[in-house]
Design a protein around this motif. Structure first.
Motif, PDB file in Angstrom:
ATOM      1  N   ALA A  19      30.771  34.172  30.140  1.00  0.00           N
ATOM      2  CA  ALA A  19      30.021  33.398  29.142  1.00  0.00           C
ATOM      3  C   ALA A  19      29.835  31.977  29.637  1.00  0.00           C
ATOM      4  N   THR A  20      28.679  31.392  29.296  1.00  0.00           N
ATOM      5  CA  THR A  20      28.392  29.999  29.638  1.00  0.00           C
ATOM      6  C   THR A  20      27.978  29.236  28.381  1.00  0.00           C
ATOM      7  N   GLY A  21      28.365  27.968  28.301  1.00  0.00           N
ATOM      8  CA  GLY A  21      27.968  27.097  27.198  1.00  0.00           C
ATOM      9  C   GLY A  21      27.269  25.869  27.758  1.00  0.00           C
ATOM     10  N   SER A  22      26.136  25.500  27.157  1.00  0.00           N
ATOM     11  CA  SER A  22      25.266  24.505  27.778  1.00  0.00           C
ATOM     12  C   SER A  22      24.865  23.376  26.847  1.00  0.00           C
ATOM     13  N   VAL A  23      24.325  22.332  27.458  1.00  0.00           N
ATOM     14  CA  VAL A  23      23.732  21.216  26.735  1.00  0.00           C
ATOM     15  C   VAL A  23      22.515  21.676  25.926  1.00  0.00           C
ATOM     16  N   ASP A  24      21.937  22.818  26.291  1.00  0.00           N
ATOM     17  CA  ASP A  24      20.774  23.334  25.550  1.00  0.00           C
ATOM     18  C   ASP A  24      21.155  23.989  24.221  1.00  0.00           C
ATOM     19  N   CYS A  25      22.439  23.873  23.826  1.00  0.00           N
ATOM     20  CA  CYS A  25      22.957  24.343  22.529  1.00  0.00           C
ATOM     21  C   CYS A  25      23.158  25.853  22.465  1.00  0.00           C
ATOM     22  N   SER A  26      23.046  26.556  23.584  1.00  0.00           N
ATOM     23  CA  SER A  26      23.205  28.009  23.564  1.00  0.00           C
ATOM     24  C   SER A  26      24.450  28.441  24.326  1.00  0.00           C
ATOM     25  N   VAL A  27      25.013  29.571  23.865  1.00  0.00           N
ATOM     26  CA  VAL A  27      26.017  30.318  24.624  1.00  0.00           C
ATOM     27  C   VAL A  27      25.316  31.550  25.176  1.00  0.00           C
ATOM     28  N   CYS A  28      25.461  31.790  26.465  1.00  0.00           N
ATOM     29  CA  CYS A  28      24.887  32.991  27.072  1.00  0.00           C
ATOM     30  C   CYS A  28      26.009  33.847  27.654  1.00  0.00           C
ATOM     31  N   VAL A  29      25.900  35.150  27.458  1.00  0.00           N
ATOM     32  CA  VAL A  29      26.834  36.105  28.041  1.00  0.00           C
ATOM     33  C   VAL A  29      26.106  36.849  29.151  1.00  0.00           C
ATOM     34  N   GLN A  58      18.546  38.444  33.084  1.00  0.00           N
ATOM     35  CA  GLN A  58      18.568  37.849  31.751  1.00  0.00           C
ATOM     36  C   GLN A  58      19.955  38.061  31.153  1.00  0.00           C
ATOM     37  N   PRO A  59      20.370  37.209  30.214  1.00  0.00           N
ATOM     38  CA  PRO A  59      21.703  37.366  29.640  1.00  0.00           C
ATOM     39  C   PRO A  59      21.815  38.620  28.780  1.00  0.00           C
ATOM     40  N   VAL A  60      23.015  39.150  28.701  1.00  0.00           N
ATOM     41  CA  VAL A  60      23.309  40.257  27.795  1.00  0.00           C
ATOM     42  C   VAL A  60      23.099  39.817  26.358  1.00  0.00           C
ATOM     43  N   SER A  61      23.466  38.564  26.087  1.00  0.00           N
ATOM     44  CA  SER A  61      23.318  38.010  24.742  1.00  0.00           C
ATOM     45  C   SER A  61      23.143  36.506  24.838  1.00  0.00           C
ATOM     46  N   GLN A  62      22.279  35.968  23.984  1.00  0.00           N
ATOM     47  CA  GLN A  62      22.131  34.525  23.839  1.00  0.00           C
ATOM     48  C   GLN A  62      22.492  34.165  22.402  1.00  0.00           C
ATOM     49  N   LEU A  63      23.513  33.332  22.245  1.00  0.00           N
ATOM     50  CA  LEU A  63      24.063  33.011  20.931  1.00  0.00           C
ATOM     51  C   LEU A  63      23.586  31.620  20.524  1.00  0.00           C
ATOM     52  N   LEU A  64      22.794  31.564  19.464  1.00  0.00           N
ATOM     53  CA  LEU A  64      22.176  30.327  19.010  1.00  0.00           C
ATOM     54  C   LEU A  64      22.702  29.930  17.646  1.00  0.00           C
ATOM     55  N   GLY A  65      22.898  28.640  17.433  1.00  0.00           N
ATOM     56  CA  GLY A  65      23.399  28.148  16.153  1.00  0.00           C
ATOM     57  C   GLY A  65      23.910  26.727  16.229  1.00  0.00           C
ATOM     58  N   HIS A  66      24.502  26.358  17.363  1.00  0.00           N
ATOM     59  CA  HIS A  66      24.942  24.971  17.543  1.00  0.00           C
ATOM     60  C   HIS A  66      23.718  24.048  17.615  1.00  0.00           C
ATOM     61  N   SER A  67      23.896  22.823  17.142  1.00  0.00           N
ATOM     62  CA  SER A  67      22.788  21.873  17.135  1.00  0.00           C
ATOM     63  C   SER A  67      22.918  20.790  18.206  1.00  0.00           C
ATOM     64  N   TYR A  68      24.055  20.754  18.894  1.00  0.00           N
ATOM     65  CA  TYR A  68      24.235  19.839  20.022  1.00  0.00           C
ATOM     66  C   TYR A  68      24.956  20.572  21.144  1.00  0.00           C
ATOM     67  N   ASP A  94      28.377  19.046  18.005  1.00  0.00           N
ATOM     68  CA  ASP A  94      27.894  19.018  16.619  1.00  0.00           C
ATOM     69  C   ASP A  94      29.057  19.045  15.619  1.00  0.00           C
ATOM     70  N   PHE A  95      30.297  18.854  16.126  1.00  0.00           N
ATOM     71  CA  PHE A  95      31.526  18.749  15.338  1.00  0.00           C
ATOM     72  C   PHE A  95      32.025  20.100  14.830  1.00  0.00           C
ATOM     73  N   THR A  96      31.455  21.217  15.293  1.00  0.00           N
ATOM     74  CA  THR A  96      31.844  22.515  14.759  1.00  0.00           C
ATOM     75  C   THR A  96      32.510  23.384  15.815  1.00  0.00           C
ATOM     76  N   VAL A  97      33.233  24.387  15.308  1.00  0.00           N
ATOM     77  CA  VAL A  97      33.723  25.512  16.104  1.00  0.00           C
ATOM     78  C   VAL A  97      33.077  26.758  15.517  1.00  0.00           C
ATOM     79  N   ARG A  98      32.522  27.605  16.387  1.00  0.00           N
ATOM     80  CA  ARG A  98      31.857  28.821  15.911  1.00  0.00           C
ATOM     81  C   ARG A  98      32.481  30.045  16.569  1.00  0.00           C
ATOM     82  N   PHE A  99      32.516  31.106  15.801  1.00  0.00           N
ATOM     83  CA  PHE A  99      33.077  32.373  16.260  1.00  0.00           C
ATOM     84  C   PHE A  99      31.975  33.415  16.290  1.00  0.00           C
ATOM     85  N   TRP A 100      31.930  34.164  17.396  1.00  0.00           N
ATOM     86  CA  TRP A 100      30.832  35.091  17.645  1.00  0.00           C
ATOM     87  C   TRP A 100      31.364  36.469  18.009  1.00  0.00           C
TER      88      TRP A 100
END
Length: 340
Positions: A210-220, A228-238, A259-265
């Motif tokens: 998994a990778t986490g980026s400045v583009d606000c996405s997590v990619c698996v 292409q990624p197996v999954s792209q996880l969108l929801g963070h705003s920063y 964005d001050f949050t922790v998210r679970f996927w």
């Protein structure tokens, strides 16, 4: 019933936290003064007890500390990475000074990781000098220097499955997989069109990262096919500062963000977002799962004025109950809340 435990640590901005692989109640935290821009750093070892969170040991360092990792062979030993380009080896049992200091990087060390496979006992470090270095457990002269990134190396993580294999994430937007023995890059993935601040290996599948980026996405990513990624996880705003796979599930991971949050996927579900936790009041930089307590997660934020809180949450999705426990910032106040 909710109980709260507080650990006070004013004047420090938290950068990294790691749960002990040996002791279920022990944590190590790396922190810096003045957001790591200037000033000193601190390394803390904490224990959760029935009545609170207690300081086991702390050390001061002349520059900011940005990451920490426990030894996989000795429950007392840990390594930290500093803003002065150094790695320091510490012993929580009886040492007031580091056991060893290694300084080969020419810029900040932003990532340290201890190998998890039985075939080796090695340390990896990633630096703003664009290199990943490999060290023995005593921090002697580096065993290998991995070059190829064209930007800052923010994350360098050992494969938990394959000896001598490291994944690294960089400001150049690539995820790279390295063969340490050959000191060669075996795979370079243009994973994001922005800086990648974090990567992590799946604990149950040697091909998933998994990778986490400045583009606000997590990619698996499945390393066998990176078109292409197996999954792209969108929801963070920063920007996403850190991603971690669960040690208890192949498809569950956590991310923390500016964005001050922790998210679970759970990327195995049609609706992958399980929960969003908003206890922090500043950038969240540190994140780790407890290896001994299912779904217990520690998070750490920058702001010394924040009031980070740890709650035990129950989140139900698709008739599956997922208990989550979250520990808050080391900066200013450290809270531990349990709902009984």
């Amino acid at each position: 019933m909710t109980t709260m435990k507080v650990f006070r640590c004013p004047g420090r901005h938290g950068y990294a936290v790691e749960a002990s692989p040996f002791l279920p109640n022990r944590l190590a935290c790396a922190a810096s003064q003045f957001y790591g821009i200037t000033g000193s750093g601190s390394l803390f070892v904490l224990d959760q007890t029935e009545t609170g969170v207690v300081l086991v040991r702390s050390w001061q360092w002349g520059d900011g500390l940005f990451d920490v990792a426990w030894s996989e062979a000795n429950e007392h030993v840990l390594v930290a990475g500093g803003g002065d380009g150094s790695l320091q080896l510490w012993d929580s049992a009886n040492q007031n000074a580091p056991l060893r200091v290694a300084k080969e990087h020419t810029q900040e060390v932003y990532s340290v990781d201890w190998s998890q496979t039985r075939a080796e006992n090695l340390i990896a470090s990633g630096s703003w000098d664009r290199c990943v270095k490999v060290w023995d457990q005593n921090l002697g002269r580096s065993l290998a220097t991995l070059r190829g990134h064209e930007g800052v190396v923010y994350s360098s993580i050992w494969s938990p499955h394959i000896p001598g294999c490291i994944a690294s994430a960089s400001g150049d937007g690539t995820l790279r997989v390295w063969d340490v023995k050959a000191a060669a890059c075996r795979l370079a993935v243009p994973a994001h069109k922005a800086e990648i601040l974090s990567c992590d290996w799946c604990k149950y599948d040697q091909n998933l990262v998994a990778t986490g980026s400045v583009d606000c996405s997590v990619c698996v990513w499945d390393l066998r096919n990176v078109t292409q990624p197996v999954s792209q996880l969108l929801g963070h705003s920063y920007a996403i500062r850190r991603v971690k796979f669960s040690p208890f599930s192949r498809t569950v991971l956590a991310s923390c963000s500016y964005d001050f949050t922790v998210r679970f996927w759970d990327f195995g579900r049609r609706q992958p977002l399980l929960d969003t936790v908003e206890h922090h009041s500043e950038f969240v930089c540190g994140l780790d799962f407890n290896l001994h307590v299912p779904h217990q997660v520690t998070s750490l934020s920058l702001s010394p004025s924040s009031l980070p809180v740890v709650d035990q949450l129950k989140h139900t999705t698709h008739e599956v109950s997922i208990p989550l426990s979250l520990l808050g910032s080391l900066s200013g106040l450290f809270f531990l809340c349990n709902n009984n």
